[in-house]
Motif scaffolding. Structure first.
Motif, PDB file in Angstrom:
ATOM      1  N   ALA A  95     -31.233  24.564 -19.742  1.00 50.85           N
ATOM      2  CA  ALA A  95     -31.970  23.297 -18.979  1.00 50.85           C
ATOM      3  C   ALA A  95     -30.573  22.480 -19.168  1.00 50.85           C
ATOM      4  O   ALA A  95     -30.923  22.042 -18.428  1.00 50.85           O
ATOM      5  CB  ALA A  95     -32.762  22.621 -19.958  1.00 50.85           C
ATOM      6  N   SER A  96     -29.515  22.943 -19.604  1.00 46.22           N
ATOM      7  CA  SER A  96     -28.798  21.314 -19.937  1.00 46.22           C
ATOM      8  C   SER A  96     -27.183  22.399 -19.876  1.00 46.22           C
ATOM      9  O   SER A  96     -27.202  22.927 -21.637  1.00 46.22           O
ATOM     10  CB  SER A  96     -28.541  20.648 -20.262  1.00 46.22           C
ATOM     11  N   HIS A  97     -26.483  22.322 -19.852  1.00 46.77           N
ATOM     12  CA  HIS A  97     -24.733  22.442 -20.260  1.00 46.77           C
ATOM     13  C   HIS A  97     -23.596  20.638 -20.355  1.00 46.77           C
ATOM     14  O   HIS A  97     -23.548  20.401 -20.040  1.00 46.77           O
ATOM     15  CB  HIS A  97     -24.166  23.394 -19.207  1.00 46.77           C
ATOM     16  N   PRO A  98     -23.819  20.542 -21.793  1.00 44.12           N
ATOM     17  CA  PRO A  98     -23.421  19.079 -21.870  1.00 44.12           C
ATOM     18  C   PRO A  98     -22.049  19.164 -21.252  1.00 44.12           C
ATOM     19  O   PRO A  98     -21.365  20.971 -21.497  1.00 44.12           O
ATOM     20  CB  PRO A  98     -22.646  18.587 -23.381  1.00 44.12           C
ATOM     21  N   GLN A 215     -37.096  19.413 -21.142  1.00 45.59           N
ATOM     22  CA  GLN A 215     -35.874  19.337 -20.386  1.00 45.59           C
ATOM     23  C   GLN A 215     -35.480  17.486 -19.941  1.00 45.59           C
ATOM     24  O   GLN A 215     -33.977  17.907 -18.975  1.00 45.59           O
ATOM     25  CB  GLN A 215     -36.627  20.337 -18.631  1.00 45.59           C
ATOM     26  N   LEU A 218     -33.041  16.921 -21.865  1.00 39.90           N
ATOM     27  CA  LEU A 218     -31.638  17.699 -21.436  1.00 39.90           C
ATOM     28  C   LEU A 218     -30.514  17.394 -20.900  1.00 39.90           C
ATOM     29  O   LEU A 218     -29.758  17.741 -21.096  1.00 39.90           O
ATOM     30  CB  LEU A 218     -32.535  19.193 -21.986  1.00 39.90           C
ATOM     31  N   ALA A 219     -31.164  16.786 -19.381  1.00 37.31           N
ATOM     32  CA  ALA A 219     -30.667  17.088 -18.273  1.00 37.31           C
ATOM     33  C   ALA A 219     -30.372  15.554 -18.155  1.00 37.31           C
ATOM     34  O   ALA A 219     -28.809  15.564 -17.777  1.00 37.31           O
ATOM     35  CB  ALA A 219     -31.771  16.828 -16.857  1.00 37.31           C
ATOM     36  N   SER A 220     -30.260  14.407 -19.240  1.00 35.29           N
ATOM     37  CA  SER A 220     -28.938  13.583 -19.622  1.00 35.29           C
ATOM     38  C   SER A 220     -28.317  13.400 -20.066  1.00 35.29           C
ATOM     39  O   SER A 220     -26.900  12.360 -19.993  1.00 35.29           O
ATOM     40  CB  SER A 220     -30.255  12.773 -20.099  1.00 35.29           C
ATOM     41  N   ALA A 222     -25.853  16.454 -19.306  1.00 37.56           N
ATOM     42  CA  ALA A 222     -25.571  18.385 -18.659  1.00 37.56           C
ATOM     43  C   ALA A 222     -24.353  17.128 -18.103  1.00 37.56           C
ATOM     44  O   ALA A 222     -24.732  16.053 -17.644  1.00 37.56           O
ATOM     45  CB  ALA A 222     -27.233  18.186 -17.446  1.00 37.56           C
ATOM     46  N   MET A 227     -22.188  22.819 -15.642  1.00 43.92           N
ATOM     47  CA  MET A 227     -23.215  23.399 -15.212  1.00 43.92           C
ATOM     48  C   MET A 227     -22.498  24.201 -14.452  1.00 43.92           C
ATOM     49  O   MET A 227     -23.123  25.792 -14.073  1.00 43.92           O
ATOM     50  CB  MET A 227     -24.220  22.681 -14.737  1.00 43.92           C
TER      51      MET A 227
END
Length: 300
Positions: A95-98, A215, A218-220, A222, A227
């Motif tokens: 859902a996300s990659h920091p 999701q 978690l997007a917060s 990203a 990404m």
């Protein structure tokens, strides 16, 4: 009472540190939520003797955690992206990659001060076929030997004299706050010398495909560039997934202007079996697949 979000992670010090970093960032965005860290065991953690390149299967550090997500034991998991299989477990998504940490590798040495000053036949600890191939390309006279354990355990083996040097990822060293340890010398490689493992330095936040609530949370955290780079690198890995058992591939993507620059390699321990190239494009997934196709055409 705050709503509790359960976060799964391996038990290693690095995995715990990475998870706490993500939880701290999420807590700042969602102070009304409570994040509970759940430690889980994996096959790769239980078997500390077998060389990682000998397991013959992806997901040794992630499969059990993925099943915990599917069963609802946890709501999402924090992974080192390079540990995740090329194809995720059905029903799960990334859902996300920091924002990415330093993606490169470092050689940490006990007495030498550079790769060039290592003695002939120097014993270098590495758990990665990729690192072994890149190392022998630069110093064909050294002796790569399998090493297992967390960062502290590997450094202890180096200090004890089991190895002349060990190769570790900068991301793990940085996240654990390890700098230039007294008594060791450290040399960091860029992609011109060592192409990193796909996803190295990137965290993958995995959850259930249908869980849109998680999701959105978690997007917060990203990072858009991360990404895009993760998509390019993992698409390349997917395109190269039918390599023979004695071969490996690697990729490193970075954003340059409005393009993604993808540096890739493919090789084996066989002398002369080493290829690398650079590809550019604007769509990460499409670029990764095109790069894999281009590398395969070199065999034609």
């Amino acid at each position: 009472m705050k709503k509790v979000i359960r976060v799964g992670t391996r038990k290693s010090p690095l995995a715990m540190k990475q998870t706490k970093l993500v939880v701290t960032d999420l807590q700042q965005v969602f102070p009304e939520l409570a994040f509970e860290v759940v430690e889980l065991g994996t096959k790769g953690d239980r078997d500390k003797q077998t060389a990682l390149s000998q397991f013959g299967k992806e997901g040794i550090f992630t499969d059990e955690i993925g099943q915990a997500i599917k069963s609802g034991t946890i709501d999402f998991a924090v992974h080192s992206l390079k540990d995740l299989p090329t194809v995720l477990t059905e029903g799960l998504i990334l859902a996300s990659h920091p924002k990415r940490e330093n993606p490169f590798d470092s050689l940490i040495m006990r007495t030498a001060t550079s790769l060039e000053t290592l003695p002939v036949g120097a014993v270098i600890g590495t758990s990665s076929l990729r690192r072994e191939i890149e190392l022998l390309r630069l110093r064909p006279d050294v002796t790569p030997v399998s090493i297992r354990g967390n960062i502290d355990q590997r450094l202890a083996q180096l200090a004890k004299g089991d190895f002349d040097g060990i190769i570790l990822a900068n991301a793990g060293l940085n996240r654990l706050g390890w700098q230039n340890h007294e008594g060791f010398s450290l040399v960091s490689f860029d992609q011109e010398r060592f192409i990193p493992s796909v996803g190295q330095g990137i965290l993958g936040l995995e959850c259930r495909k249908g869980d849109h609530y998680i999701q959105r949370i978690l997007a917060s955290v990203a990072d858009p560039e991360t990404m895009s780079c993760a998509a390019a690198e993992r698409a390349f890995l997917l395109g190269m997934s039918t390599l023979e058992a004695n071969q490996t591939s690697a990729a490193y993507a970075h954003v340059q202007g409005d393009e993604i620059v993808l540096t890739v390699m493919r090789g084996s321990r066989q002398p002369g079996d080493y290829q690398r190239n650079v590809y550019k494009g604007k769509d990460g997934h499409a670029l990764g697949l095109a790069a894999a196709q281009g590398m395969r055409k070199l065999d034609d």
